[in-house]
Motif scaffolding. Structure first.
Motif, short mmCIF file in Angstrom:
data_model
loop_
_atom_site.label_atom_id
_atom_site.label_comp_id
_atom_site.label_asym_id
_atom_site.label_seq_id
_atom_site.Cartn_x
_atom_site.Cartn_y
_atom_site.Cartn_z
N TYR A 83 6.90 13.69 -1.40
CA TYR A 83 5.53 13.71 -1.91
C TYR A 83 5.08 15.15 -2.10
CZ TYR A 83 0.49 12.93 -2.26
OH TYR A 83 -0.81 12.91 -2.69
N SER A 341 4.84 0.20 3.85
CA SER A 341 5.75 0.79 2.87
C SER A 341 6.77 1.72 3.51
CB SER A 341 4.96 1.55 1.81
OG SER A 341 4.41 2.75 2.35
N CYS A 343 6.52 4.83 3.75
CA CYS A 343 6.59 6.04 2.95
C CYS A 343 5.84 7.15 3.68
CB CYS A 343 5.95 5.82 1.58
SG CYS A 343 6.82 4.57 0.59
N PRO A 376 12.25 6.73 3.82
CA PRO A 376 11.08 7.02 2.99
C PRO A 376 11.42 7.67 1.65
CG PRO A 376 10.71 7.70 5.27
CD PRO A 376 12.16 7.36 5.15
N ASN A 379 12.68 5.04 -0.69
CA ASN A 379 11.56 4.18 -1.09
C ASN A 379 10.75 4.83 -2.21
OD1 ASN A 379 12.28 2.36 0.85
ND2 ASN A 379 10.68 2.92 2.31
N ARG A 380 10.52 6.12 -2.08
CA ARG A 380 9.73 6.81 -3.11
C ARG A 380 10.48 6.86 -4.44
NH1 ARG A 380 5.17 9.56 -3.73
NH2 ARG A 380 5.12 11.30 -5.20
N CYS A 385 6.60 3.19 -3.14
CA CYS A 385 5.51 3.79 -2.37
C CYS A 385 4.17 3.60 -3.07
CB CYS A 385 5.77 5.29 -2.17
SG CYS A 385 7.16 5.63 -1.08
#
Length: 555
Positions: A83, A341, A343, A376, A379-380, A385
């Motif tokens: 992120y 999630s 995330c 994570p 997932n992104r 996410c």
């Protein structure tokens, strides 16, 4: 420092002990090996360039030096894994701010300038919903359902609807369909108190119970509660009624072969839980019944309906400069969604602890089961996410929705709202929510009831000109279907490909012009027009054509 004296000292130590004594020889060997290892290590360090030299001329050794020389550095994660959207926003904000549409062009559109993002936004909000009359589809449920005298009932069906508002809605529609298959009398569904939603509302608190029963009167019998004589046979305990546990997406044949015999034997059966317990593809008359329930029988209870309709009127008045047309966004960034999630965002250790506590509070150990892998970054990259409010704002600004756009945000309580909502309001100062459209005293009776609050969001969103979905789930799926049903099959929907989106948010050095081109590309491939037909394994609640609608002849 000299290496040779160290070796000579070790040799002398070895000669002090007679060769006949085994223990002495072993000790000498150990000392000698240590001396050699130390010398070799020091030599490698010196030849390798050493470390920084301190003020006294001694070679200083740092942990970082050993990491660099002793182990390979971790390769950077693939693009889109981390992120970085907040960093991208900080760098692009001056360009985003300066890209606002002039006030003089807020309501005017030039045919020669439709290629620009802001003019595209105005075009999307002002063009007719039905550009081609040949593609106009209209509801025709009643035409496909032929009322007839119902045969004697085979018994009572009890179901337990779980989940949030629209998962409950799905369960209710399917329960009516199953009752029709079994020729059973449906007892008004019981709502399970979910550990996530924590809403104790009953059916009549959310839906108009009398309308539900009356609308279905000629198709399925519905009663508000199980008759006392039937309940007496089970000691007034519904839990004593056999629970016909049913697999997800069971076929009509399963109900006829497995559930019906028990119903005929006992006069009553129970199915709990009852979420997604009927196949997507069923006979056309059962599909039509699902349509009847979802779009006509299920109307919100009067307190919800009155306030929701007032909110729609207020939103249209606020957006009068665009003909009462506005954009609605379903924002899924509540604490439970972020936690589920798995995330990670930019909250550091504090966020990590809060998310771990939220997972344990709602799902108790589910995420720590043996074999469960949480990744994570993957997932992104896979688009799983939830988008932050900041990301939604950047996406829409890049797509051409400028700061004169009237935005309605449908959501629960946003995680860390003070931090994450600020940039969205920065980009869209004309943003509204149920908390700004309704007075505190109007919302007071709904506080603490997530399904009733979601019903307010649902009503305002279904009337929007453009709907933006940012995460999967029953709310956007039902809303997209409902808008298609009400708007002739041509509902304007933006459903971004988040696997592409995260790549744009991953580059802190991206230029605003390039970012906008990428958003336009995502928009081009999105579900903009909204016209889509149900495929065999699709949900009728998302794709009501052709089962619930008929094509018009254009006259």
């Amino acid at each position: 420092m000299s290496v040779a004296p160290s070796l000579r000292g070790a040799a002398k130590a070895a000669r002090r002990h007679p060769s006949g004594r085994g223990g002495g020889r072993r000790r000498a060997a150990v000392v000698l090996l240590l001396a050699v290892a130390y010398a070799a290590g020091l030599l490698m360090f010196v030849l390798g360039g050493g470390g920084p030299v301190d003020g006294g001329g001694r070679a200083g050794v740092t942990v970082a030096s050993f990491r660099r020389r002793g182990a390979p550095a971790r390769s950077p994660p693939p693009p889109g894994s981390v992120y970085r959207s907040h960093i991208v926003f900080e760098r692009l904000w001056p360009d985003i701010r300066d890209d606002a549409a002039p006030a003089s062009t807020a309501t005017a559109t030039s045919a020669s300038s439709l290629s620009t993002p802001s003019s595209w936004r105005r075009s999307m909000l002002t063009t007719p919903r039905y550009p081609d009359s040949g593609e106009l589809w209209m509801p025709c449920v009643k035409r496909r359902l032929i009322p007839s005298e119902l045969p004697p009932s085979n018994g009572y069906l009890i179901v337990e609807a779980n989940g949030g508002l629209n998962q409950q809605r799905l369960s209710i529609c399917d329960a009516v369909a199953v009752a029709s298959l079994l020729n059973a009398t449906l007892v008004i569904p019981v709502f399970h108190l979910n550990s996530v939603w924590r809403d104790p509302s009953k059916f009549s608190d959310i839906f108009d119970e009398d309308r539900f029963i009356e609308t279905l009167r000629q198709h399925v019998r519905v009663v508000k509660e199980l008759p006392k004589d039937v309940l007496l046979r089970f000691n007034h305990n519904i839990s004593s009624i056999p629970n016909m546990r049913t697999k997800a997406y069971s076929s009509p044949d399963h109900y006829l072969q497995k559930v019906l015999p028990k119903l005929l034997e006992l006069g009553v059966v129970r199915i709990a839980p009852f979420s997604n317990r009927l196949a997507q593809s069923v006979p056309s008359n059962i599909q039509a019944l699902r349509c009847l329930v979802n779009y006509q029988a299920l109307r919100f209870a009067e307190p919800i309906r009155v306030l929701a309709e007032d909110m729609v009127v207020r939103m249209m008045k606020k957006s009068s400069s665009t003909g009462g047309k506005y954009v609605s966004v379903h924002l899924r960034f509540e604490e439970d969604m972020v936690a589920f999630s798995c995330c990670t965002y930019d909250g550091g250790r504090k966020e990590k602890i809060e998310m771990e506590n939220a997972r344990e509070r709602s799902w108790r150990g589910k995420f720590h089961r043996p074999g469960r892998v949480i990744n994570p970054e993957a997932n992104r990259r896979d688009g799983k996410c939830p988008l932050t409010p900041l990301e939604v704002g950047m996406m829409l600004r890049g797509m051409g929705f400028d700061n004169t756009t009237f935005l309605y945000v449908a959501s629960g309580k946003i995680y860390n709202a003070a931090k994450y909502m600020a940039p969205l309001r920065q980009m869209f100062p004309l943003l509204e929510t149920k908390d700004t459209l309704a007075l505190p005293e109007e919302l007071a009776e709904f506080k603490g009831y997530s399904s009733r609050l979601a019903a307010l969001d649902y009503t305002v969103s279904v009337q929007s000109e453009v709907f933006v979905t940012t995460q999967g789930g029953n709310f956007p799926h039902f809303l997209m279907g409902h808008r298609r049903y009400l708007l002739g099959g041509n509902a304007k929907t933006i459903k971004p490909d988040k696997r592409k989106l995260v790549l744009s948010f991953d580059d802190p050095n991206i230029r605003w012009s390039r970012f906008k081109r990428q958003m336009q590309d995502i928009l081009h491939h999105s579900d903009v027009r909204g016209i889509a037909f149900r495929k065999p394994n699709d949900s009728i609640y998302t794709f009501p054509m052709p089962d619930c609608m008929c094509q018009q002849d254009g006259t």
